[in-house]
Design a protein around this motif. Structure first.
Motif, PDB file in Angstrom:
ATOM      1  N   ILE A   9       4.186   0.943  -0.203  1.00  0.00           N
ATOM      2  CA  ILE A   9       4.004  -0.296   0.564  1.00  0.00           C
ATOM      3  C   ILE A   9       4.092   0.033   2.054  1.00  0.00           C
ATOM      4  CG2 ILE A   9       4.721  -2.714   0.779  1.00  0.00           C
ATOM      5  CD1 ILE A   9       4.192  -1.774  -2.137  1.00  0.00           C
ATOM      6  N   GLY A  10       3.004  -0.225   2.767  1.00  0.00           N
ATOM      7  CA  GLY A  10       2.931   0.126   4.186  1.00  0.00           C
ATOM      8  C   GLY A  10       2.070   1.369   4.318  1.00  0.00           C
ATOM      9  N   GLY A  12       1.056   2.990   7.049  1.00  0.00           N
ATOM     10  CA  GLY A  12       1.123   3.587   8.383  1.00  0.00           C
ATOM     11  C   GLY A  12       1.276   5.089   8.289  1.00  0.00           C
ATOM     12  N   ALA A  13       1.830   5.678   9.344  1.00  0.00           N
ATOM     13  CA  ALA A  13       1.956   7.138   9.419  1.00  0.00           C
ATOM     14  C   ALA A  13       2.681   7.684   8.183  1.00  0.00           C
ATOM     15  CB  ALA A  13       2.727   7.492  10.685  1.00  0.00           C
ATOM     16  N   GLY A  15       3.693   5.967   5.190  1.00  0.00           N
ATOM     17  CA  GLY A  15       3.214   5.496   3.889  1.00  0.00           C
ATOM     18  C   GLY A  15       1.971   6.250   3.435  1.00  0.00           C
ATOM     19  N   ASP A  33      -1.058  -2.597   2.198  1.00  0.00           N
ATOM     20  CA  ASP A  33      -0.703  -2.941   3.578  1.00  0.00           C
ATOM     21  C   ASP A  33      -1.053  -4.396   3.815  1.00  0.00           C
ATOM     22  OD1 ASP A  33      -0.102  -0.998   6.242  1.00  0.00           O
ATOM     23  OD2 ASP A  33      -0.819  -3.032   6.671  1.00  0.00           O
ATOM     24  N   VAL A  35      -1.905  -5.791   6.561  1.00  0.00           N
ATOM     25  CA  VAL A  35      -2.998  -6.007   7.524  1.00  0.00           C
ATOM     26  C   VAL A  35      -4.321  -5.775   6.804  1.00  0.00           C
ATOM     27  CG1 VAL A  35      -4.102  -5.095   9.608  1.00  0.00           C
ATOM     28  CG2 VAL A  35      -1.613  -5.376   9.532  1.00  0.00           C
ATOM     29  N   PRO A  91       7.639  -1.253   8.622  1.00  0.00           N
ATOM     30  CA  PRO A  91       8.456  -0.991   9.811  1.00  0.00           C
ATOM     31  C   PRO A  91       9.968  -1.188   9.582  1.00  0.00           C
ATOM     32  CG  PRO A  91       6.478  -2.157  10.426  1.00  0.00           C
ATOM     33  CD  PRO A  91       6.512  -2.152   8.920  1.00  0.00           C
ATOM     34  N   GLU A  92      10.734  -0.541  10.477  1.00  0.00           N
ATOM     35  CA  GLU A  92      12.199  -0.467  10.334  1.00  0.00           C
ATOM     36  C   GLU A  92      12.851  -1.801  10.713  1.00  0.00           C
ATOM     37  OE1 GLU A  92      13.458   1.898   8.836  1.00  0.00           O
ATOM     38  OE2 GLU A  92      15.348   2.597   9.650  1.00  0.00           O
ATOM     39  N   LEU A  96      12.335  -7.683   6.996  1.00  0.00           N
ATOM     40  CA  LEU A  96      11.002  -7.360   6.470  1.00  0.00           C
ATOM     41  C   LEU A  96      11.137  -6.553   5.174  1.00  0.00           C
ATOM     42  CD1 LEU A  96       7.980  -7.517   7.208  1.00  0.00           C
ATOM     43  CD2 LEU A  96       8.257  -5.372   8.445  1.00  0.00           C
ATOM     44  N   SER A 119      14.835   5.103   7.859  1.00  0.00           N
ATOM     45  CA  SER A 119      15.529   6.213   8.513  1.00  0.00           C
ATOM     46  C   SER A 119      16.955   5.833   8.866  1.00  0.00           C
ATOM     47  CB  SER A 119      14.848   6.607   9.824  1.00  0.00           C
ATOM     48  OG  SER A 119      13.521   6.281   9.863  1.00  0.00           O
ATOM     49  N   PHE A 141      11.521  10.670   3.712  1.00  0.00           N
ATOM     50  CA  PHE A 141      10.572  11.758   3.987  1.00  0.00           C
ATOM     51  C   PHE A 141      10.570  12.041   5.485  1.00  0.00           C
ATOM     52  CE2 PHE A 141       9.170  10.193  -0.057  1.00  0.00           C
ATOM     53  CZ  PHE A 141       8.540  11.258  -0.688  1.00  0.00           C
ATOM     54  N   ASN A 143       8.289  13.487   8.912  1.00  0.00           N
ATOM     55  CA  ASN A 143       6.934  13.311   9.420  1.00  0.00           C
ATOM     56  C   ASN A 143       6.312  14.651   9.815  1.00  0.00           C
ATOM     57  OD1 ASN A 143       4.695  11.980  10.323  1.00  0.00           O
ATOM     58  ND2 ASN A 143       5.605  11.239  12.224  1.00  0.00           N
TER      59      ASN A 143
HETATM   60  N1  LIG Z   1       7.478   7.763  11.869  1.00  0.00           N
HETATM   61  C1  LIG Z   1       8.426   8.603  11.508  1.00  0.00           C
HETATM   62  O1  LIG Z   1       8.557   9.735  12.049  1.00  0.00           O
HETATM   63  C2  LIG Z   1       9.342   8.258  10.371  1.00  0.00           C
HETATM   64  C3  LIG Z   1      10.044   9.278   9.699  1.00  0.00           C
HETATM   65  C4  LIG Z   1      10.862   8.950   8.623  1.00  0.00           C
HETATM   66  C5  LIG Z   1      10.988   7.629   8.237  1.00  0.00           C
HETATM   67  N2  LIG Z   1      10.305   6.652   8.906  1.00  0.00           N
HETATM   68  C6  LIG Z   1      10.467   5.268   8.425  1.00  0.00           C
HETATM   69  O2  LIG Z   1       9.318   4.931   7.670  1.00  0.00           O
HETATM   70  C7  LIG Z   1       9.039   3.523   7.794  1.00  0.00           C
HETATM   71  C8  LIG Z   1       7.616   3.324   8.269  1.00  0.00           C
HETATM   72  O3  LIG Z   1       7.440   3.998   9.490  1.00  0.00           O
HETATM   73  P1  LIG Z   1       5.972   4.330  10.056  1.00  0.00           P
HETATM   74  O4  LIG Z   1       6.199   5.218  11.240  1.00  0.00           O
HETATM   75  O5  LIG Z   1       5.058   4.781   8.975  1.00  0.00           O
HETATM   76  O6  LIG Z   1       5.521   2.882  10.560  1.00  0.00           O
HETATM   77  P2  LIG Z   1       4.058   2.342  10.933  1.00  0.00           P
HETATM   78  O7  LIG Z   1       4.246   1.266  11.903  1.00  0.00           O
HETATM   79  O8  LIG Z   1       3.154   3.513  11.260  1.00  0.00           O
HETATM   80  O9  LIG Z   1       3.504   1.717   9.542  1.00  0.00           O
HETATM   81  C9  LIG Z   1       4.013   0.571   8.937  1.00  0.00           C
HETATM   82  C10 LIG Z   1       2.886  -0.094   8.161  1.00  0.00           C
HETATM   83  O10 LIG Z   1       3.439  -1.154   7.389  1.00  0.00           O
HETATM   84  C11 LIG Z   1       2.532  -2.254   7.406  1.00  0.00           C
HETATM   85  N3  LIG Z   1       3.275  -3.462   7.057  1.00  0.00           N
HETATM   86  C12 LIG Z   1       4.057  -4.239   7.861  1.00  0.00           C
HETATM   87  N4  LIG Z   1       4.596  -5.248   7.125  1.00  0.00           N
HETATM   88  C13 LIG Z   1       4.166  -5.088   5.849  1.00  0.00           C
HETATM   89  C14 LIG Z   1       4.381  -5.804   4.642  1.00  0.00           C
HETATM   90  N5  LIG Z   1       5.181  -6.868   4.610  1.00  0.00           N
HETATM   91  N6  LIG Z   1       3.756  -5.390   3.525  1.00  0.00           N
HETATM   92  C15 LIG Z   1       2.935  -4.311   3.565  1.00  0.00           C
HETATM   93  N7  LIG Z   1       2.695  -3.600   4.684  1.00  0.00           N
HETATM   94  C16 LIG Z   1       3.308  -3.978   5.806  1.00  0.00           C
HETATM   95  C17 LIG Z   1       1.964  -2.236   8.813  1.00  0.00           C
HETATM   96  O11 LIG Z   1       0.731  -2.930   8.873  1.00  0.00           O
HETATM   97  C18 LIG Z   1       1.799  -0.724   9.043  1.00  0.00           C
HETATM   98  O12 LIG Z   1       0.535  -0.258   8.628  1.00  0.00           O
HETATM   99  C19 LIG Z   1      10.115   2.976   8.725  1.00  0.00           C
HETATM  100  O13 LIG Z   1      11.178   2.472   7.965  1.00  0.00           O
HETATM  101  C20 LIG Z   1      10.561   4.210   9.508  1.00  0.00           C
HETATM  102  O14 LIG Z   1      11.886   4.098   9.996  1.00  0.00           O
HETATM  103  C21 LIG Z   1       9.487   6.929   9.948  1.00  0.00           C
END
Ligand SMILES: NC(=O)c1ccc[n+]([C@@H]2O[C@H](COP(=O)([O-])OP(=O)(O)OC[C@H]3O[C@@H](n4cnc5c(N)ncnc54)[C@H](O)[C@@H]3O)[C@@H](O)[C@H]2O)c1
Length: 391
Positions: A9-10, A12-13, A15, A33, A35, A91-92, A96, A119, A141, A143
């Protein structure tokens, strides 16, 4: 054996990368996602990412095609098939994440393992949203997920031992290196690494040496791939400050994790690091660092001197202290702490192994000396350094 369906679910980077790992491991994967079009676009991008693995000789063309065929996009949790595992990577934001988990609890079978890639949020706080919270676990995980071997498998107050063991085993079958950790602020990596940044910032603030000299010492004398100050410029001062502030707040504002004025000032001035062209250092338009040469004579004088002005000894003492404290509290094993720091942030050695070589009693003495130099509670030797629990 038929592998269970997985949903992420999600898109982004994180997911998208996790979906790639699961599909490559043989699971059918639904990527969700909220969006419009975002999940489908991520599935398309994963096609190129899998092709790159073929070019690099890490997957055969057939394996890449099969992994791509296992990936589908979905718009909402309601569209998902019954899954063996769902990993949330939105998102963190606790509310949500709770909403996503409540939806998953209502739509997935009671036996589905529900994981979060958070995280920093306490696993039990997320699990509250779900019936059967014992199946909720953290799969943290790093990145980018396809390239980084480490996964912190984080057990919350309610997570069952069976779910923890199953998650660890599954991560192994995905080719990852899992480490177990209790849901403690910062888990392993983000907790133990705090003093790596904090000590360097305090030493610049206190006039021990300039940033370039401190970075040079940690890199050249310590074997760290990057010095702490250049690393925070790379990560983003704002991102690094946010992680540190989160750990500080979750530990009830423990002095040991208090963010520095040095970093707060950088962020307030918009000096966020490489991405803003200026941070601790200044960067040219092509990204090259401008100036910032180390003072090698000063470096040689500092290393081996009193701990308060020896950037290497001071940093190592605090890293060792943090690492043994985590073990002493029962949050993680010695082996897992060392493995996590080597794989997660590429430390040249595990801090506990390092501490054993320096001598835990020596480290305890160094921290006591730091406490005398800088009273106020930041420098507290962990009981584990002197109580003989770690030999
Ligand atoms: N970026 C990093 O380096 C990293 C590393 C480890 C953990 N994390 C954790 O991973 C999680 C995601 O981080 P990210 O960097 O991929 O964020 P991101 O902003 O790149 O992606 C989040 C995605 O979730 C989607 N989204 C938002 N609300 C939603 C919902 N209700 N249902 C479905 N999709 C939804 C958004 O549209 C977006 O595409 C966070 O909890 C973050 O703390 C991030």
């Amino acid at each position: 054996m038929e592998l269970s369906d997985v949903a992420v679910i999600g898109a982004g980077a994180m997911g998208a990368g996790i979906a790639q790992v699961a599909a490559t491991a043989g699971h059918r994967v639904s990527l969700v996602d909220s969006v419009d079009g975002a999940a489908a676009a991520a599935v398309d991008r994963l096609g190129s990412s899998l092709e790159r693995l073929v070019t690099q000789g890490r997957l055969t063309p057939d394996e890449a095609d099969a992994a791509q065929a296992r990936l589908t996009a979905a718009r909402s949790v309601d569209e998902l098939p019954a899954c063996g595992l769902v990993i949330e990577a939105v998102p963190e934001d606790l509310s949500l994440k709770r909403k996503v988990f409540a939806d998953l609890g209502a739509t997935q079978p009671a036996t589905t393992m529900l994981a979060t890639n958070t995280s920093s949020i306490d696993i039990a706080a997320i699990a509250e949203a779900v019936i059967h919270p014992e199946r909720v676990i953290g799969l943290h995980f790093f990145n980018p997920p396809p390239a980084m071997a480490l996964v912190e498998v984080v057990h919350g107050a309610n997570t069952s031992g069976r779910v923890l063991d199953a998650a660890v085993e599954l991560m192994r079958t995905w080719g990852k290196t899992p480490v177990r950790c209790a849901s403690t602020p910062g888990f392993i990596v983000n907790r133990v690494a705090r003093p790596f940044y904090g000590e360097a910032q305090r030493m610049v603030e206190g006039g021990v040496a300039d940033a370039a000299t401190i970075d040079w010492i940690l890199r050249e004398k310590g074997g760290f791939p990057m010095g702490p100050l250049e690393l925070t410029d790379f990560i983003g001062q704002d991102v690094n400050l946010a992680v540190g502030t989160s750990v500080w707040e979750q530990t009830g504002h423990d002095e040991r994790y208090a963010p520095t004025e040095f970093q707060r000032r950088l962020v307030a001035a918009g000096r966020l690091g490489r991405k803003s062209g200026e941070g601790v250092y200044t960067y040219a338009a092509d990204g090259a660092r401008v100036g910032g040469d180390p003072d090698l004579d000063l470096a040689e004088r500092l290393v081996g001197g009193p701990v308060a002005t020896d950037p290497l000894a001071r940093t190592l003492a605090m890293l060792v202290n943090e690492a043994v404290d985590l073990v002493d509290r029962g949050d993680a094993s010695e082996e897992d702490v060392d493995l996590a720091m080597v794989l997660g942030v590429r430390y040249p050695r595990g801090p506990i192994e390092w501490g054993r070589e320096i001598g835990f009693d020596v480290v305890a003495g160094q921290i006591t000396e730091l406490d005398r130099a800088f009273p106020g509670g930041r420098y507290r030797p962990s009981p584990a350094l002197t109580n003989g629990s770690l030999r």
